[in-house]
Design a protein around this motif. Sequence first.
Motif, mmCIF file in Angstrom:
data_model
loop_
_atom_site.group_PDB
_atom_site.id
_atom_site.type_symbol
_atom_site.label_atom_id
_atom_site.label_comp_id
_atom_site.label_asym_id
_atom_site.label_seq_id
_atom_site.Cartn_x
_atom_site.Cartn_y
_atom_site.Cartn_z
ATOM 1 N N ASP A 46 0.803 -1.224 0.000
ATOM 2 C CA ASP A 46 0.000 0.000 0.000
ATOM 3 C C ASP A 46 0.836 1.275 0.000
ATOM 4 O O ASP A 46 0.288 2.381 -0.016
ATOM 5 N N MET A 47 2.153 1.170 0.045
ATOM 6 C CA MET A 47 2.987 2.368 0.078
ATOM 7 C C MET A 47 2.975 3.053 -1.273
ATOM 8 O O MET A 47 2.928 2.396 -2.320
ATOM 9 N N PRO A 48 3.017 4.394 -1.308
ATOM 10 C CA PRO A 48 3.044 5.122 -2.589
ATOM 11 C C PRO A 48 4.265 4.738 -3.424
ATOM 12 O O PRO A 48 5.321 4.384 -2.889
ATOM 13 N N ALA A 49 4.106 4.825 -4.730
ATOM 14 C CA ALA A 49 5.206 4.484 -5.634
ATOM 15 C C ALA A 49 6.429 5.325 -5.322
ATOM 16 O O ALA A 49 6.347 6.534 -5.151
ATOM 17 N N GLY A 50 7.583 4.662 -5.236
ATOM 18 C CA GLY A 50 8.829 5.368 -5.021
ATOM 19 C C GLY A 50 9.193 5.584 -3.574
ATOM 20 O O GLY A 50 10.189 6.245 -3.281
ATOM 21 N N THR A 51 8.407 5.004 -2.637
ATOM 22 C CA THR A 51 8.699 5.218 -1.220
ATOM 23 C C THR A 51 8.909 3.926 -0.446
ATOM 24 O O THR A 51 9.253 3.962 0.727
ATOM 25 N N GLY A 52 8.687 2.780 -1.058
ATOM 26 C CA GLY A 52 8.819 1.508 -0.360
ATOM 27 C C GLY A 52 10.265 1.100 -0.178
ATOM 28 O O GLY A 52 11.188 1.729 -0.703
ATOM 29 N N PRO A 53 10.502 0.010 0.572
ATOM 30 C CA PRO A 53 11.871 -0.461 0.780
ATOM 31 C C PRO A 53 12.535 -0.930 -0.506
ATOM 32 O O PRO A 53 13.755 -0.864 -0.648
ATOM 33 N N VAL A 54 11.727 -1.438 -1.448
ATOM 34 C CA VAL A 54 12.237 -1.812 -2.772
ATOM 35 C C VAL A 54 11.646 -0.832 -3.785
ATOM 36 O O VAL A 54 10.431 -0.641 -3.823
ATOM 37 N N GLN A 55 12.491 -0.200 -4.577
ATOM 38 C CA GLN A 55 12.027 0.772 -5.561
ATOM 39 C C GLN A 55 12.463 0.334 -6.956
ATOM 40 O O GLN A 55 13.619 -0.038 -7.167
ATOM 41 N N VAL A 56 11.530 0.390 -7.878
ATOM 42 C CA VAL A 56 11.767 -0.038 -9.256
ATOM 43 C C VAL A 56 11.180 1.022 -10.177
ATOM 44 O O VAL A 56 10.047 1.480 -9.976
ATOM 45 N N GLY A 57 11.936 1.413 -11.187
ATOM 46 C CA GLY A 57 11.401 2.418 -12.097
ATOM 47 C C GLY A 57 12.216 2.569 -13.360
ATOM 48 O O GLY A 57 13.321 2.028 -13.493
ATOM 49 N N THR A 58 11.652 3.321 -14.303
ATOM 50 C CA THR A 58 12.327 3.652 -15.553
ATOM 51 C C THR A 58 12.124 5.128 -15.842
ATOM 52 O O THR A 58 11.126 5.726 -15.436
ATOM 53 N N VAL A 59 13.066 5.712 -16.563
ATOM 54 C CA VAL A 59 12.968 7.089 -17.017
ATOM 55 C C VAL A 59 13.405 7.125 -18.484
ATOM 56 O O VAL A 59 14.424 6.518 -18.842
ATOM 57 N N THR A 60 12.646 7.805 -19.317
ATOM 58 C CA THR A 60 12.990 7.953 -20.730
ATOM 59 C C THR A 60 13.191 9.442 -21.006
ATOM 60 O O THR A 60 12.284 10.246 -20.782
ATOM 61 N N ILE A 61 14.375 9.804 -21.501
ATOM 62 C CA ILE A 61 14.794 11.203 -21.606
ATOM 63 C C ILE A 61 15.075 11.533 -23.073
ATOM 64 O O ILE A 61 15.867 10.854 -23.720
ATOM 65 N N PRO A 62 14.447 12.580 -23.630
ATOM 66 C CA PRO A 62 14.705 12.913 -25.037
ATOM 67 C C PRO A 62 16.097 13.496 -25.233
ATOM 68 O O PRO A 62 16.667 14.100 -24.327
#
Length: 226
Positions: free
Chosen positions: A87-103
């Motif tokens: 239930d933790m908001p995205a980006g705040t949990g003990p495990v964080q997973v993400g992607t960023v796409t930059i022009p």
Amino acid sequence: MRINVAAFAVLAVVVTAGCAGALLGEDLDFESGETVIEESTAKDAGYELQLSEREEYSQTIDVGDDGNQTNVTVKSHMARYGQVDDDMPAGTGPVQVGTVTIPEATIAGQSVNPLLQMDTYELAARYVGGFDESGFEEHDNYTLQPFDDDSDANVTVFRVEPDEPDAEPTAFIHVLQTQRDDTGDTIVGYVMYPVDEEESETAERLLGALEYTPPEELEDSDAEDG
């Protein structure tokens, strides 16, 4: 682990006078494609997409030496994942997973995207909550093939150094950074996990299963939906 995301400063860029005529009076927009983790791979690893959004930066750049200016807007895309049933908001949990796409966002061979002025460490600090400015050291490197085109991407592994000498690190961050040959977009993927989570193999599996959609395909999809 305390949250201390590095501050983001927009950099001023002066464009060479050679392109002044083409830019006078024009507002320039640069928009990236989108990168996500292949859905079934994320699901099998126990993760789900929690956030998918555009991140927009605007700045005014000087054109030539006569005081003319042009407004530039750079639109990146980021996606964040969380553990299923967390239930933790995205980006705040003990495990964080993400992607960023930059022009790519270049004018006359010069980048007008401040994110591309950052190295791998700074990009991780920009997007990963808990990535402190101090106490992190490079631990390892490896390569994988995140897309279906067999292109290699480098992954840097950082470790969180403990306060006590000779103690075990408390967390690891895997940060992938690569550039697409077809569009020039830079892709950043990251997985941060505490040592006791033992997510190293999962990190490699998630970062090795990226799906990229170029901006023109997104535009076609939007047009069809409209």
